[in-house]
Each structure stands twice: as C-alpha cells, then as structure tokens.
Design an enzyme around this catalytic site. Sequence first.
Site, short mmCIF file in Angstrom:
data_model
loop_
_atom_site.label_atom_id
_atom_site.label_comp_id
_atom_site.label_asym_id
_atom_site.label_seq_id
_atom_site.Cartn_x
_atom_site.Cartn_y
_atom_site.Cartn_z
N HIS A 172 0.84 -1.20 0.00
CA HIS A 172 0.00 0.00 0.00
C HIS A 172 0.88 1.25 0.00
O HIS A 172 1.97 1.25 0.56
CB HIS A 172 -0.90 0.04 1.24
CG HIS A 172 -1.71 -1.19 1.42
ND1 HIS A 172 -2.68 -1.59 0.55
CD2 HIS A 172 -1.69 -2.12 2.40
CE1 HIS A 172 -3.23 -2.71 0.97
NE2 HIS A 172 -2.64 -3.06 2.11
N GLU A 223 -1.67 -0.21 8.11
CA GLU A 223 -2.65 -1.08 8.75
C GLU A 223 -2.01 -1.93 9.83
O GLU A 223 -0.79 -1.98 9.95
CB GLU A 223 -3.33 -1.98 7.70
CG GLU A 223 -2.38 -2.89 6.94
CD GLU A 223 -3.01 -3.50 5.69
OE1 GLU A 223 -3.88 -2.88 5.06
OE2 GLU A 223 -2.60 -4.62 5.33
N HIS A 273 3.22 -7.52 1.75
CA HIS A 273 2.59 -8.46 2.68
C HIS A 273 1.49 -9.25 2.01
O HIS A 273 0.96 -8.86 0.97
CB HIS A 273 2.00 -7.70 3.88
CG HIS A 273 0.93 -6.73 3.49
ND1 HIS A 273 1.19 -5.45 3.05
CD2 HIS A 273 -0.42 -6.84 3.45
CE1 HIS A 273 0.07 -4.82 2.79
NE2 HIS A 273 -0.93 -5.63 3.01
N ARG A 317 -1.33 -4.67 -6.26
CA ARG A 317 -1.17 -6.12 -6.26
C ARG A 317 0.12 -6.48 -6.99
O ARG A 317 0.34 -6.07 -8.12
CB ARG A 317 -2.38 -6.73 -6.96
CG ARG A 317 -2.83 -8.01 -6.38
CD ARG A 317 -4.16 -8.46 -7.00
NE ARG A 317 -5.31 -7.84 -6.39
CZ ARG A 317 -6.33 -7.30 -7.08
NH1 ARG A 317 -6.33 -7.27 -8.40
NH2 ARG A 317 -7.35 -6.76 -6.43
#
Length: 322
Positions: A103, A120, A178, A198
């Site tokens: 991200h 996150e 991740h 992605r």
Amino acid sequence: MTKPYPLLFQPEFKERVWGGRALEQFGLELPEGHIGEGWMIADHPNGTTTIVNGELAGRGLDQIREQLGREWFGAKGFSEVNGRFPLLIKLLDCNDNLSVQVHPTDDYEGLPKGELGKTEMWYVLDAKPDAKIIYGLKEGVTRDVLKEAMENGTVMEQLQEVPVKAGDTFYIPAGTVHALCAGVVVAEIQQNSDTTYRIYDYNRPGLDGKPRELHIEDSLNVTAYEGSGATKMSTEGAVPGEWLQLAQSPYFIVEKGVVNGAWELSTSEDSFTIIVVCDGKGILRWDGGSIDYTSGQCFLLPANLGTYTLDGESTVLRSYLP
Ligand code: ZN
C-alpha cells in the site's frame, strides 16, 4: 441534542476470491458466497456502515460525521478538509491466500484524488495449525531484484514467510510487502483507504473468472526497500486490567485488554475510541445505558462519552488517534 452512546453498525460484507464463511463464527449473518471482508466501521465511497442501535439507528457513519463529527469524533478525529472518518475497521476471513500486495503512503502521487495511503495492523483472532503469512521482503531485495522477480514469476522467492497463531499482532506501515494466507481470521485496523497495489496473485482467476489486475509500476514505486518500520509481536503477556500496546503509528494507537470482571474506563476528549471484541462477552455500560457485547462486535465510542465500563470475561482491542 443526542446524548453520546456507543455505536454499533451493520457490517458491509465483501465477497472476495479468497474469502469463506468463517465470520459466521461471530454470529454475523453473511450474504451468500465467499465472504472475505466484513467492514465493521466504515465511512468510505466503497462502503459505509449503518448504525443499528439507539436513537441514531438507520443513519450512516457519514451522516453522523456531518451532523455530530466535531463533538463525537473529537478534535483529532474530525477534519473539515478531509471529512472522512480517519479509520476503517474490518474482520477478514482468509480462507485462501490473499494477493501479495503493498500500500502507498499518503504522499504517493499516484493516489486517486481524495484517497489516503494505507498503514494497517492485524490482530490474529484465529489461525489453523501451520498457518503463515507473508511479511516483508527478504534481506537485500532491491527494486531491480523485485522487478525482475515480478517479470519472471518468482516473486515468492523474494518474500519472508512468518508462522502465525491466534493472538499474534502485526504492524504493517505503508510500503511493507505483505499477504495474509489461508487459514487465518484477523481484525484489521487501518487508515481509511481502499488502495492496494497487487504484486502477485498466484496466477489464479478472480471472481469473474479472469485473472485480477497486477500493479507492477505502482508496487515498485511504493515498496519500502530499506524497511518500513514493520513490527510483530505475540500478545500472550496481556494481563487483566492493563492495556498492552500493539501498534503506535501516526494514524492510530491499538492496545489489547483482557477484561476480567468490571473495568472502569474513560474516553479521551480529543479522540473517539473503537472497541473490537476479540473473544468472550460482557456488558458495556455508560452514563445513561448499557448494551451486551460479544466477540466479533466493534463499537465506536464517541469522544464525549466519558466514563464507561467493560464488565465480563473477554479480550478486546482499543483503538484511538495519537
Ligand atoms: Zn494490506
């Protein structure tokens, strides 16, 4: 004037190619299909949750923000400029592997207008034996190495695998490569963003039968090759009546608490508090009311709620703004 009270929402469920039915264990009524994500507290163009309890039942979190945000979200939680609620709270059922992804940070120029970066954290609620996740690049992987691996289909060889069990927690700053893998159920606290780049998707078809898009250039641009500050820990050491800090970021602080009996607490004036119930059950009491709580529920406590009590046998996460 509505008196502040803890808000409970109807989740927004998302079908995902990697999803399953595990969120039913929390008593949630799922729509049909492979449900990968339950957006439990959300105020985003891709999903807004609606209040189910009390005087404000039926209203969306976006409406609450507009009508009451200043008082209820606190000075740190409400902004005229980017009005969106700052966090997004999810439960994830990873019945299959999620794509390997990364991200961006808030300042990445490739972000769509109005969208934020995405830092996150995960708290593992449930994990099958031998479950693992992908967490960061192997030592020494540079942009060139990653690029070549993406072109050759050998990305997996450049990634670190980490075993996981229930109670483990992972902090994933923007830029960390991740992937959650099959057999884990997690609670996710994140910046209010839906931007994922992605890197690799196991060459599998998406829900529509076609491979999902990869984002080569954006992924290479936002990956933190020198490290992102990602951290992980086991949380077995949490003791009743004390908060154990799991993540401290510029965007959120997350702590774990073990409730054993009645625990008197208080919201802080400048930020809302989010309580995620990881296991067990009890009663949440505040000045003017009470509500039973059970695992899988997520409550938004207004900044101006004041004192409240968690009374029961349970494990909870508490999140607020730094
Ligand atoms: Zn992610």
